[in-house]
Motif scaffolding. Structure first.
Motif, PDB file in Angstrom:
ATOM      1  N   THR A   2     -41.010  40.952 111.439  1.00  0.00           N
ATOM      2  CA  THR A   2     -40.588  42.344 111.503  1.00  0.00           C
ATOM      3  C   THR A   2     -40.812  42.871 112.909  1.00  0.00           C
ATOM      4  N   ASP A   3     -39.875  43.688 113.407  1.00  0.00           N
ATOM      5  CA  ASP A   3     -40.128  44.301 114.704  1.00  0.00           C
ATOM      6  C   ASP A   3     -40.456  45.773 114.504  1.00  0.00           C
ATOM      7  N   THR A   4     -41.007  46.407 115.543  1.00  0.00           N
ATOM      8  CA  THR A   4     -41.488  47.781 115.399  1.00  0.00           C
ATOM      9  C   THR A   4     -40.363  48.755 115.134  1.00  0.00           C
ATOM     10  N   SER A   5     -39.119  48.412 115.495  1.00  0.00           N
ATOM     11  CA  SER A   5     -38.017  49.336 115.252  1.00  0.00           C
ATOM     12  C   SER A   5     -37.791  49.532 113.759  1.00  0.00           C
ATOM     13  N   SER A   6     -38.301  48.619 112.936  1.00  0.00           N
ATOM     14  CA  SER A   6     -38.134  48.759 111.494  1.00  0.00           C
ATOM     15  C   SER A   6     -39.229  49.619 110.870  1.00  0.00           C
ATOM     16  N   PHE A   7     -40.239  49.977 111.636  1.00  0.00           N
ATOM     17  CA  PHE A   7     -41.307  50.824 111.120  1.00  0.00           C
ATOM     18  C   PHE A   7     -41.012  52.278 111.466  1.00  0.00           C
ATOM     19  N   PRO A   8     -41.170  53.181 110.519  1.00  0.00           N
ATOM     20  CA  PRO A   8     -40.973  54.602 110.821  1.00  0.00           C
ATOM     21  C   PRO A   8     -42.023  55.088 111.825  1.00  0.00           C
ATOM     22  N   ASP A   9     -41.624  56.053 112.638  1.00  0.00           N
ATOM     23  CA  ASP A   9     -42.534  56.580 113.664  1.00  0.00           C
ATOM     24  C   ASP A   9     -43.830  57.104 113.072  1.00  0.00           C
ATOM     25  N   ASP A  10     -43.756  57.792 111.929  1.00  0.00           N
ATOM     26  CA  ASP A  10     -44.979  58.353 111.365  1.00  0.00           C
ATOM     27  C   ASP A  10     -45.937  57.258 110.895  1.00  0.00           C
ATOM     28  N   LEU A  11     -45.394  56.135 110.414  1.00  0.00           N
ATOM     29  CA  LEU A  11     -46.246  55.009 110.017  1.00  0.00           C
ATOM     30  C   LEU A  11     -46.891  54.369 111.241  1.00  0.00           C
ATOM     31  N   LEU A  12     -46.124  54.204 112.311  1.00  0.00           N
ATOM     32  CA  LEU A  12     -46.687  53.670 113.556  1.00  0.00           C
ATOM     33  C   LEU A  12     -47.815  54.569 114.062  1.00  0.00           C
ATOM     34  N   GLN A  13     -47.598  55.864 114.016  1.00  0.00           N
ATOM     35  CA  GLN A  13     -48.628  56.802 114.488  1.00  0.00           C
ATOM     36  C   GLN A  13     -49.874  56.763 113.603  1.00  0.00           C
ATOM     37  N   LEU A  14     -49.673  56.678 112.288  1.00  0.00           N
ATOM     38  CA  LEU A  14     -50.825  56.574 111.384  1.00  0.00           C
ATOM     39  C   LEU A  14     -51.645  55.323 111.674  1.00  0.00           C
ATOM     40  N   GLN A  15     -50.963  54.184 111.858  1.00  0.00           N
ATOM     41  CA  GLN A  15     -51.681  52.939 112.117  1.00  0.00           C
ATOM     42  C   GLN A  15     -52.406  52.999 113.461  1.00  0.00           C
ATOM     43  N   GLU A  16     -51.793  53.601 114.465  1.00  0.00           N
ATOM     44  CA  GLU A  16     -52.458  53.752 115.763  1.00  0.00           C
ATOM     45  C   GLU A  16     -53.697  54.632 115.627  1.00  0.00           C
ATOM     46  N   ARG A  17     -53.584  55.704 114.872  1.00  0.00           N
ATOM     47  CA  ARG A  17     -54.743  56.569 114.633  1.00  0.00           C
ATOM     48  C   ARG A  17     -55.839  55.819 113.892  1.00  0.00           C
ATOM     49  N   GLU A  77     -59.117  58.005 104.636  1.00  0.00           N
ATOM     50  CA  GLU A  77     -57.884  58.773 104.460  1.00  0.00           C
ATOM     51  C   GLU A  77     -56.722  58.147 105.230  1.00  0.00           C
ATOM     52  N   LEU A  78     -56.976  57.696 106.449  1.00  0.00           N
ATOM     53  CA  LEU A  78     -55.925  57.040 107.222  1.00  0.00           C
ATOM     54  C   LEU A  78     -55.502  55.732 106.572  1.00  0.00           C
ATOM     55  N   SER A  79     -56.463  54.984 106.053  1.00  0.00           N
ATOM     56  CA  SER A  79     -56.153  53.724 105.370  1.00  0.00           C
ATOM     57  C   SER A  79     -55.277  53.968 104.151  1.00  0.00           C
ATOM     58  N   ILE A  80     -55.600  54.992 103.388  1.00  0.00           N
ATOM     59  CA  ILE A  80     -54.811  55.341 102.204  1.00  0.00           C
ATOM     60  C   ILE A  80     -53.403  55.757 102.619  1.00  0.00           C
ATOM     61  N   ALA A  81     -53.313  56.542 103.696  1.00  0.00           N
ATOM     62  CA  ALA A  81     -52.001  57.003 104.160  1.00  0.00           C
ATOM     63  C   ALA A  81     -51.132  55.839 104.622  1.00  0.00           C
ATOM     64  N   VAL A  82     -51.726  54.879 105.327  1.00  0.00           N
ATOM     65  CA  VAL A  82     -50.972  53.714 105.798  1.00  0.00           C
ATOM     66  C   VAL A  82     -50.551  52.853 104.609  1.00  0.00           C
ATOM     67  N   ALA A  83     -51.495  52.543 103.742  1.00  0.00           N
ATOM     68  CA  ALA A  83     -51.205  51.658 102.604  1.00  0.00           C
ATOM     69  C   ALA A  83     -50.234  52.290 101.609  1.00  0.00           C
ATOM     70  N   GLY A  84     -50.277  53.602 101.485  1.00  0.00           N
ATOM     71  CA  GLY A  84     -49.434  54.283 100.516  1.00  0.00           C
ATOM     72  C   GLY A  84     -48.146  54.837 101.097  1.00  0.00           C
ATOM     73  N   HIS A  85     -47.840  54.497 102.344  1.00  0.00           N
ATOM     74  CA  HIS A  85     -46.636  55.026 102.990  1.00  0.00           C
ATOM     75  C   HIS A  85     -45.387  54.550 102.240  1.00  0.00           C
ATOM     76  N   PRO A  86     -44.411  55.430 102.076  1.00  0.00           N
ATOM     77  CA  PRO A  86     -43.189  55.060 101.356  1.00  0.00           C
ATOM     78  C   PRO A  86     -42.415  53.883 101.963  1.00  0.00           C
ATOM     79  N   HIS A  87     -42.625  53.610 103.236  1.00  0.00           N
ATOM     80  CA  HIS A  87     -41.919  52.494 103.889  1.00  0.00           C
ATOM     81  C   HIS A  87     -42.161  51.177 103.158  1.00  0.00           C
TER      82      HIS A  87
END
Length: 119
Positions: A2-17, A77-87
């Motif tokens: 998978t490349d990063t273009s397939s990840f939504p921006d909000d998911l990328l930001q959550l994982q970076e946080r 909370e960040l872990s839950i948000a990343v794991a539960g992301h609709p993507h």
């Protein structure tokens, strides 16, 4: 793969946080006394110690305990948000682990080269 273009921006930001939160948490813990509660240290030989002599620990202050609790809650909370992301619903079950690892890899902060090598 998978490349990063397939990840939504909000998911990328959550994982970076989440990465930053883990780094900040580890750094904060490294500066704290070795024991949460006050406890007397010991000399090598009195108790098993791979570190040699262990100094007294004054324990953590209430502020330090609250800070650690807050940091852990933020990580949770960040872990839950990343794991539960609709993507993740759009990723095949067979590709889920690879996609998750790719997200981590693509968002992990770059570790700077050893400063002593540049000197």
């Amino acid at each position: 793969m998978t490349d990063t273009s397939s990840f939504p921006d909000d998911l990328l930001q959550l994982q970076e946080r989440l990465h930053r939160a883990h780094v900040e948490h580890r750094a904060y813990l490294a500066e704290l006394p070795w024991s949460v509660e006050p406890i007397a240290g010991w000399a090598r030989g009195e108790r098993f110690s791979h570190r040699g002599d262990v100094p007294d620990s004054p324990g953590w202050s209430d502020v330090q305990k609250e800070t650690v609790d807050r940091m852990r809650a933020d990580i949770r909370e960040l872990s839950i948000a990343v794991a539960g992301h609709p993507h993740w619903a759009s990723v095949s079950r067979e590709g889920l682990v690879d996609a998750r690892m790719q997200l981590k890899k693509e968002t992990r902060p770059v570790v700077p080269e050893d400063v002593t090598e540049a000197a």
